[in-house]
Design an enzyme around this catalytic site. Structure first.
Site, PDB file in Angstrom:
ATOM      1  N   SER A   1       0.882  -1.155   0.000  1.00  0.00           N
ATOM      2  CA  SER A   1       0.000   0.000   0.000  1.00  0.00           C
ATOM      3  C   SER A   1       0.916   1.201   0.000  1.00  0.00           C
ATOM      4  O   SER A   1       1.701   1.379   0.917  1.00  0.00           O
ATOM      5  CB  SER A   1      -0.876  -0.019   1.244  1.00  0.00           C
ATOM      6  OG  SER A   1      -1.547   1.204   1.340  1.00  0.00           O
ATOM      7  N   ARG A   2       0.836   1.993  -1.062  1.00  0.00           N
ATOM      8  CA  ARG A   2       1.839   3.036  -1.202  1.00  0.00           C
ATOM      9  C   ARG A   2       1.522   4.295  -0.397  1.00  0.00           C
ATOM     10  O   ARG A   2       2.411   5.082  -0.136  1.00  0.00           O
ATOM     11  CB  ARG A   2       2.016   3.388  -2.680  1.00  0.00           C
ATOM     12  CG  ARG A   2       2.809   2.324  -3.417  1.00  0.00           C
ATOM     13  CD  ARG A   2       3.145   2.740  -4.826  1.00  0.00           C
ATOM     14  NE  ARG A   2       2.167   2.248  -5.769  1.00  0.00           N
ATOM     15  CZ  ARG A   2       2.155   1.027  -6.269  1.00  0.00           C
ATOM     16  NH1 ARG A   2       3.076   0.169  -5.939  1.00  0.00           N
ATOM     17  NH2 ARG A   2       1.229   0.658  -7.133  1.00  0.00           N
ATOM     18  N   VAL A   3       0.291   4.526  -0.025  1.00  0.00           N
ATOM     19  CA  VAL A   3       0.010   5.744   0.729  1.00  0.00           C
ATOM     20  C   VAL A   3      -0.633   5.502   2.094  1.00  0.00           C
ATOM     21  O   VAL A   3      -0.517   6.337   2.980  1.00  0.00           O
ATOM     22  CB  VAL A   3      -0.888   6.724  -0.073  1.00  0.00           C
ATOM     23  CG1 VAL A   3      -0.139   7.312  -1.226  1.00  0.00           C
ATOM     24  CG2 VAL A   3      -2.150   6.053  -0.549  1.00  0.00           C
TER      25      VAL A   3
END
Ligand code: ATP
Ligand code: MG
Length: 510
Positions: free
Chosen positions: A367-369
């Site tokens: 999950s990048r953010v």
């Protein structure tokens, strides 16, 4: 004799005046003819002024939409029963770009891609309509994702946290729990806090019925809109459905609220779009998909956003689902979607059959953010969890090769196996943040080290029940502060100490 003097120049000037003031009003009610129809597509002529994506009306009130504007004809899609449309039928412009009803009136309802009710609960009365295709908010209208969207699933909230306004892809083979995971996330949303839209694209009616009955049984259907384009519906309806559903969800985002939309699934959507494009004779590219399929999906997913306070501060989070064939996530549509979204939850067949459910492959999921949006309490637990779990997986791979191990390695393996066990979760039972924390904390602190693996699920259930019944103040404190302070940890230590003695009395070795 009676005589009238006629002045020709006066007549001419009157005529001239009349002509000058005569306005020719051209209406939009151009009428064309169907040249060819079939498979959800109609080629039409006689509509020279039609706009791209304008709604047109076929006989029997069946709607269509203009897709290909060519010099002599227009390629249209039929949004209804195309078997009733024949060559030579008249077709009329409406002058309106395709729109759907939106608003609170749709909550609790099951509708088709045009927002028409399918649940037999009467008409939907709403003053609000929105275009199906709208522009995504621009950069300046947004702000970074900073609040988490809890799914109630321990493994996701801890390891691949999702933030409000984020797009997280759910990717996996057939029957690996993709729909269940998304439905669990919907179940975990507090009514009124996050409105949910579930759009079924190309799904079996039985799947849709079971989703609706799960939501209804849990009393959260009133918080949801279900948009359905079944496998048996035409490709144009399947193509329109996610865009229409997104417009319905955007209504809540733009009113300053929060919304979550689940696209189940975009592989079927891509197939529907491919079918339409091939029938409209658009040029095809890789795997026969049209060249603009990436643009299609990015256009859709860009509409998920966290809006800036000046724009009301609302959010729309998206959980698109994509199906892979035999774990091949490097196929065309999955790679497109992986690069469009802000992370993916990868579900694996093998884990699913081993009973590790939800079958999340932690190594391939990211999950990048969302990590930035995690609560302080979850962050504290998650850092340790990720580290211990990664070490365990590495050790477990080695341990298969060697029989005798040092005591510390053996201990680490034992702890890891228990953490893995705690990451399992039955379907339709999302947990609140304090309970997620309490369970993960117990495993990471080694409180489960003495519990035999088959008893862990029961230990977890009873620990939760004990905390809720005997120490509700601990959960309330975590929920209030969203933090795991030293004093809360001390209270947890005391509570689990008491709980374990109870367990010892009931005969379970702890
Ligand atoms: P499809 O590819 O057909 O859409 P899917 O990937 O959406 O399938 P689901 O329909 O969600 O998968 O789940 C498949 C089966 O696995 C269902 O019978 C469901 O009850 C079961 N299942 C899913 N998640 C869990 C879970 N956490 N625990 C137990 N069973 C589960
Ligand atoms: Mg499914």
């Amino acid at each position: 004799m009676f005589r009238i003097d006629i002045d020709p120049s006066a007549i001419a000037s009157v005529l001239e005046e009349n002509l000058r003031n005569h306005a020719v009003e051209l209406g939009v009610d151009e009428v064309g003819n169907v040249l060819e129809a079939g498979d959800g597509i109609a080629l039409v002529d006689g509509l020279p002024g039609v706009m791209a994506e304008e709604m047109i009306v076929f006989p029997n009130g069946i709607f269509g939409m203009a897709m290909n504007l060519e010099r002599k004809q227009v390629g249209t899609i039929i949004l209804g029963d195309y078997s009733r449309i024949e060559q030579g039928d008249r077709v009329r412009r409406t002058g309106k770009v395709l729109q759907v009803p939106v608003g609170e009136a749709l909550l609790g309802r099951v509708v088709n891609a045009l927002g028409q009710p399918l649940d037999g609960r009467g008409p939907i009365v709403t003053p609000d309509y929105r275009l199906v295709e709208t522009d995504a908010p621009g950069i300046t209208d947004r702000e970074p994702v900073h609040r988490s969207l809890l799914t109630g699933l321990k493994s996701i909230d801890a390891m691949t946290a999702i933030g409000r306004g984020q797009r997280e892809l759910i990717i996996g083979d057939r029957q690996t729990g993709k729909t269940t995971l998304a439905v669990d996330a919907i179940l975990n949303q507090k009514p009124g806090d996050v409105r949910c839209v579930y759009v079924a694209i190309g799904q079996k009616m039985s799947t849709v019925a079971s989703v609706v009955s799960t939501l209804e049984a849990r009393g959260v259907l009133q918080n949801c809109i279900i948009v359905v384009a079944r496998a048996s519906d035409s490709a144009p309806l399947q193509y329109i459905a996610p865009f229409a559903a997104c417009s319905m969800a955007e209504y809540f985002r733009d009113k300053g609220g929060n919304a979550l939309i689940v696209y189940d699934d975009l592989s079927k959507h891509a197939v529907a779009y491919r079918q339409i494009s091939l029938l409209l004779r658009r040029p095809s590219g890789r795997e026969a998909f049209p060249g603009d399929i990436f643009y299609l999906h990015s256009r859709l997913l860009e509409r998920a956003a966290k809006l800036a306070p000046a724009k009301g501060g609302g959010s729309l989070s998206a959980l698109p689902i994509v199906e892979t064939q035999q774990g091949d996530y490097s196929a065309y549509i999955p790679t497109n979607l992986i690069s469009i979204t802000d992370g993916q939850i990868y579900l694996e067949n093998e884990l699913f059959y081993q009973g590790f459910r939800p079958a999340i492959n932690v190594g391939l999921s990211v999950s990048r953010v969302g990590g930035k949006a995690q609560t302080a309490a979850m962050k504290k637990v998650a850092i340790k969890l990720r580290l211990e779990f990664a070490q365990y997986r590495e050790l477990a791979a080695f341990a298969r090769l060697s029989a005798d191990m040092e005591k510390t390695t053996q201990d680490q393996l034992n702890r890891g196996a228990r953490i893995a066990e705690v990451l399992k979760q039955p379907q339709n039972s999302p947990l609140s943040l304090p309970l997620e924390i309490a369970v993960l904390w117990a495993a990471l602190r080694g409180h489960l080290d003495g519990v035999p693996i088959p008893d862990i699920a029961r230990f977890e259930r009873e620990w939760i029940r004990y905390l809720e019944a005997s120490h509700p103040e601990i959960g309330a404190e975590i929920a209030r502060s969203e933090d795991l302070t030293a004093s809360t940890e001390t209270s947890l230590e005391t509570a689990i100490g008491q709980f374990k003695t109870l367990f010892l009395v009931t005969g379970i070795p702890v």
